[in-house]
Motif scaffolding. Structure first.
Motif, mmCIF file in Angstrom:
data_model
loop_
_atom_site.group_PDB
_atom_site.id
_atom_site.type_symbol
_atom_site.label_atom_id
_atom_site.label_comp_id
_atom_site.label_asym_id
_atom_site.label_seq_id
_atom_site.Cartn_x
_atom_site.Cartn_y
_atom_site.Cartn_z
ATOM 1 N N ARG A 1 6.621 0.467 -21.634
ATOM 2 C CA ARG A 1 7.560 -0.177 -20.727
ATOM 3 C C ARG A 1 6.845 -0.544 -19.432
ATOM 4 N NH1 ARG A 1 10.447 -0.271 -24.529
ATOM 5 N NH2 ARG A 1 12.618 0.369 -24.712
ATOM 6 N N ARG A 2 7.381 -1.573 -18.807
ATOM 7 C CA ARG A 2 6.987 -1.892 -17.441
ATOM 8 C C ARG A 2 8.260 -1.874 -16.626
ATOM 9 N NH1 ARG A 2 4.324 -7.458 -15.174
ATOM 10 N NH2 ARG A 2 5.067 -7.242 -13.052
ATOM 11 N N TRP A 3 8.301 -1.014 -15.632
ATOM 12 C CA TRP A 3 9.512 -0.904 -14.826
ATOM 13 C C TRP A 3 9.214 -1.287 -13.376
ATOM 14 C CZ3 TRP A 3 11.384 4.684 -16.428
ATOM 15 C CH2 TRP A 3 11.930 4.633 -17.708
ATOM 16 N N ASP A 4 10.183 -1.935 -12.777
ATOM 17 C CA ASP A 4 10.188 -2.121 -11.336
ATOM 18 C C ASP A 4 10.524 -0.754 -10.726
ATOM 19 O OD1 ASP A 4 10.485 -4.057 -8.929
ATOM 20 O OD2 ASP A 4 12.275 -2.796 -8.848
ATOM 21 N N ARG A 5 9.608 -0.245 -9.910
ATOM 22 C CA ARG A 5 9.748 1.133 -9.473
ATOM 23 C C ARG A 5 11.013 1.362 -8.653
ATOM 24 N NH1 ARG A 5 5.289 5.434 -7.277
ATOM 25 N NH2 ARG A 5 6.798 7.073 -6.823
ATOM 26 N N SER A 6 11.298 0.444 -7.748
ATOM 27 C CA SER A 6 12.473 0.661 -6.893
ATOM 28 C C SER A 6 13.758 0.608 -7.714
ATOM 29 C CB SER A 6 12.506 -0.352 -5.758
ATOM 30 O OG SER A 6 12.474 -1.664 -6.256
ATOM 31 N N GLY B 1 3.271 4.361 -4.621
ATOM 32 C CA GLY B 1 2.524 3.186 -5.089
ATOM 33 C C GLY B 1 2.589 2.993 -6.594
ATOM 34 N N PRO B 2 1.956 1.916 -7.087
ATOM 35 C CA PRO B 2 1.987 1.624 -8.525
ATOM 36 C C PRO B 2 1.300 2.738 -9.317
ATOM 37 C CG PRO B 2 1.228 -0.286 -7.270
ATOM 38 C CD PRO B 2 1.251 0.867 -6.327
ATOM 39 N N GLN B 3 1.926 3.147 -10.400
ATOM 40 C CA GLN B 3 1.386 4.254 -11.195
ATOM 41 C C GLN B 3 1.355 3.894 -12.672
ATOM 42 O OE1 GLN B 3 0.104 6.889 -9.679
ATOM 43 N NE2 GLN B 3 0.858 6.268 -7.655
ATOM 44 N N LEU C 1 5.595 -0.340 -11.218
ATOM 45 C CA LEU C 1 5.160 -1.045 -10.007
ATOM 46 C C LEU C 1 6.250 -1.979 -9.521
ATOM 47 C CD1 LEU C 1 2.563 -3.849 -10.872
ATOM 48 C CD2 LEU C 1 4.195 -2.927 -12.491
ATOM 49 N N ASP C 2 6.198 -2.222 -8.226
ATOM 50 C CA ASP C 2 7.085 -3.219 -7.631
ATOM 51 C C ASP C 2 6.371 -4.562 -7.598
ATOM 52 O OD1 ASP C 2 9.239 -1.559 -7.151
ATOM 53 O OD2 ASP C 2 8.391 -0.842 -5.262
ATOM 54 N N GLU C 3 7.140 -5.620 -7.463
ATOM 55 C CA GLU C 3 6.531 -6.949 -7.416
ATOM 56 C C GLU C 3 5.813 -7.196 -6.085
ATOM 57 O OE1 GLU C 3 6.346 -8.431 -10.043
ATOM 58 O OE2 GLU C 3 8.007 -7.761 -11.278
ATOM 59 N N THR C 4 5.943 -6.264 -5.154
ATOM 60 C CA THR C 4 5.187 -6.375 -3.905
ATOM 61 C C THR C 4 3.796 -5.775 -4.063
ATOM 62 O OG1 THR C 4 6.248 -4.335 -3.211
ATOM 63 C CG2 THR C 4 7.155 -6.379 -2.348
ATOM 64 N N ALA C 5 3.450 -5.347 -5.268
ATOM 65 C CA ALA C 5 2.139 -4.733 -5.504
ATOM 66 C C ALA C 5 1.018 -5.729 -5.229
ATOM 67 C CB ALA C 5 2.059 -4.226 -6.943
ATOM 68 N N ASP C 6 -0.189 -5.191 -5.156
ATOM 69 C CA ASP C 6 -1.379 -6.008 -4.964
ATOM 70 C C ASP C 6 -1.432 -7.105 -6.047
ATOM 71 O OD1 ASP C 6 -4.142 -6.684 -4.408
ATOM 72 O OD2 ASP C 6 -4.593 -5.571 -6.226
ATOM 73 N N PRO C 7 -1.619 -8.377 -5.653
ATOM 74 C CA PRO C 7 -1.598 -9.467 -6.648
ATOM 75 C C PRO C 7 -2.610 -9.291 -7.784
ATOM 76 C CG PRO C 7 -1.431 -10.384 -4.445
ATOM 77 C CD PRO C 7 -1.706 -8.918 -4.278
ATOM 78 N N ASP C 8 -3.774 -8.701 -7.502
ATOM 79 C CA ASP C 8 -4.754 -8.489 -8.570
ATOM 80 C C ASP C 8 -4.201 -7.542 -9.631
ATOM 81 O OD1 ASP C 8 -6.554 -10.157 -7.382
ATOM 82 O OD2 ASP C 8 -7.735 -8.565 -6.455
ATOM 83 N N THR C 9 -3.484 -6.524 -9.185
ATOM 84 C CA THR C 9 -2.886 -5.590 -10.139
ATOM 85 C C THR C 9 -1.802 -6.289 -10.949
ATOM 86 O OG1 THR C 9 -3.331 -3.750 -8.644
ATOM 87 C CG2 THR C 9 -1.688 -3.372 -10.368
ATOM 88 N N LEU C 10 -0.985 -7.095 -10.274
ATOM 89 C CA LEU C 10 0.060 -7.829 -10.993
ATOM 90 C C LEU C 10 -0.556 -8.761 -12.043
ATOM 91 C CD1 LEU C 10 2.409 -8.721 -7.998
ATOM 92 C CD2 LEU C 10 2.994 -7.248 -9.930
ATOM 93 N N THR C 11 -1.641 -9.445 -11.665
ATOM 94 C CA THR C 11 -2.285 -10.365 -12.603
ATOM 95 C C THR C 11 -2.804 -9.598 -13.825
ATOM 96 O OG1 THR C 11 -2.904 -11.882 -10.832
ATOM 97 C CG2 THR C 11 -4.164 -12.029 -12.870
#
Lengths: 262, 262
Positions: free
Chosen positions: A200-205, A234-236, A171-181
């Motif tokens: 792993r957690r990767w920044d998609r871009s 989108g975030p996957q 996911l990118d850090e522009t993802a939906d804040p609820d998902t980021l939380t």
């Protein structure tokens, strides 16, 4: 089923049970002696299925004895996809409508009493109790699906054997804040630490930029090479089990999704 | 809604009552910061804050409460992983300690092996091994182009030129950050939006002559405040302190999207 749940939730403030209920079978054609069970609280919960108490008001939910189930409070309403207690054993999507949702997760087999106390309770009669049989052993295989109208689960993406259970959060850090939380939460981190061989957690871009993965471990590069052409926008959430990658949308329900997919 | 975030009695709170250092501190030097018409100064080395990252002020309190309830704040993860604070010792390299700590934190978020990195391996070569102040762009430019060396190969505060060798230069390529996002100076909305998305931020303060790592937004006495991590060892509570009021508005602010995947 959804209609029934909705009706139940609308009545929660009037003392109706927050426990998940069985559905009343609908009689499609007239029968000489139609039989319809009264809806009653579901009395069994198995590992890897949702048993959810729904309420408009905050509750104190106590399990006795402790240790057989884990209770997690979430803000509702929310959409949940997985197997539900009292369901037919197949994966389904349900909208959980209460403002306060209490997920009861099976931890250890046995009988547990769930004691539900509204936070604002002033009368003993407002306390509700329900005995629940907890089945924490391996789940029996689902019955063959005879419903030809249901859409089959998509096949996984093949990958050279990764030799374990891995998870990739993309996911990118522009993802939906609820998902980021949810992704940032210790609950998610601990689940991943405890249940995967690695994650792993990767920044998609960043991952999609040529050369950025050149120094990542080979197994992750193989996974990325196999999955990338098939990834939706989108975030996957990528779940890698041996030779198969399963891709699901990454949402705020990441732990529930992982529990179901494990 | 919560009235206030939990603050440890050991956390130093720096606010409008905090005395401004008169002189003597030479850690942060923003004299080379030449902003454009919109206040940005990092040029090609950081992207500008984009509209898609904004989180409305009306959502701040609720999001802070949710992130605290779900233990999604960076300080939760830092304590869970027992990532000790940096200690710049008698160097003037705060301007390198903060970006390097940001890199460590983003690697932690990515679930990469926890490798402690040497701030001096970034600052010393930039300053020709002199103990001088600087600013964030110099450090992130170095991190984007060359990377930081693990402390096992370059002690955290050493200015000894013997460590600046081919082996360490090659090693540092595994610990880079290519993508950063820059905020406008003293822009509270941009700062809080990034923190609510889980970014660690390197923040330079002219009033303090110092640069620190911001970890999260908190809610204190009816308004937003900032939890930060200093680079003075176990200063405050495990390195954590609180900035509020006009003192929390950074004159230089930048955060990493992701670290190199190694």
């Amino acid at each position: 089923m959804l209609t029934l749940l909705l009706a139940l939730n609308l009545l929660l403030d009037e003392g109706i049970s927050p426990f998940p209920m069985t559905a009343v079978p609908q009689v499609v054609t007239p029968q000489p002696t139609p039989v319809a069970d009264d809806p009653h609280p579901i009395g069994t919960v198995q590992r890897e299925e949702f048993y959810v108490l729904q309420s408009e008001a905050p509750l104190l939910v106590v399990a006795s004895p402790p240790g057989l189930v884990e209770i997690t409070h979430e803000q509702g309403p929310l959409m949940a996809r997985g197997r539900f207690a009292g369901g037919d054993g197949k994966t389904e999507t349900r909208m959980l409508l209460g403002d306060h949702l209490y997920f009861i997760d099976a931890v250890k087999s046995g009988t547990v009493e769930l004691i539900v106390i509204p936070v604002a309770a002033t009368e003993a009669e407002q306390i509700q109790r329900q005995l629940v049989e907890v089945q924490a052993g391996p789940r029996p295989p689902p019955q063959p699906d005879t419903d030809t109208d249901t859409e089959p689960e998509p096949d996984g993406i093949p990958v050279d054997d990764t030799g374990g259970f891995r998870v990739l959060l993309l996911l990118d850090e522009t993802a939906d804040p609820d998902t980021l939380t949810a992704v940032d939460s210790l609950r998610t981190v601990k689940w991943l630490d405890d249940n995967t061989d690695d994650w792993r957690r990767w920044d998609r871009s960043t991952a999609e930029t040529d050369g950025e993965l050149d120094k990542e471990e080979p197994v992750w590069r193989r996974i990325w090479q196999a999955a990338r052409p098939a990834l939706p926008e989108g975030p996957q959430l990528l779940i890698i089990q041996g030779k198969t990658i399963t891709v699901r949308p990454l949402t705020s329900q990441v732990v529930q999704e992982l529990e179901v997919s494990r | 809604m919560t009235s206030s975030s939990r603050v440890s009695r050991f956390e130093h709170i720096l606010d409008d009552e905090t005395a401004t250092p008169v002189d003597g501190w030479v850690g942060l030097d923003l004299s080379e910061r030449l902003p454009d018409g919109e206040g940005y100064a990092y040029g090609q080395f950081a992207g500008r804050f984009s509209e898609g990252l904004y989180i409305p002020e009306t959502d701040w309190q609720g999001m802070i409460e949710e992130r605290e309830q779900k233990q999604s704040q960076l300080s939760d993860r830092i304590r869970h992983k027992q990532l000790a604070p940096l200690n710049q010792g008698n160097t003037n390299y705060c301007w390198s300690n903060a970006p390097v700590h940001c890199l460590e934190l983003v690697r932690m978020k990515q679930n990469q092996p926890l490798v402690r990195l040497s701030p001096a391996s970034v600052a010393a070569p930039i300053k020709r091994f002199a103990n001088r102040g600087g600013w964030g762009r110099d450090a992130i430019r170095w991190l984007a182009e060359r990377g930081a060396v693990p402390v096992g190969s370059w002690p955290a505060n050493s200015r000894d030129q013997k460590y600046y060798n081919d082996s360490n230069r090659e090693l540092a390529k595994n610990y880079m950050v290519r993508q950063w996002v820059e905020c406008q100076p003293r822009n509270l909305s941009q700062m809080v939006s990034l923190l609510l998305r889980g970014f660690p931020l390197a923040a330079g303060y002219n009033w303090w002559g110092h640069e620190v790592t911001l970890t999260e937004a908190i809610w204190l006495d009816g308004e937003v405040a900032i939890r930060f991590r200093n680079s003075w060892g176990n200063w405050g509570d495990y390195g954590f302190g609180i900035l509020r009021g006009s003192k929390m508005l950074a004159d230089d602010l930048v955060g990493p999207y992701s670290g190199s995947m190694t």
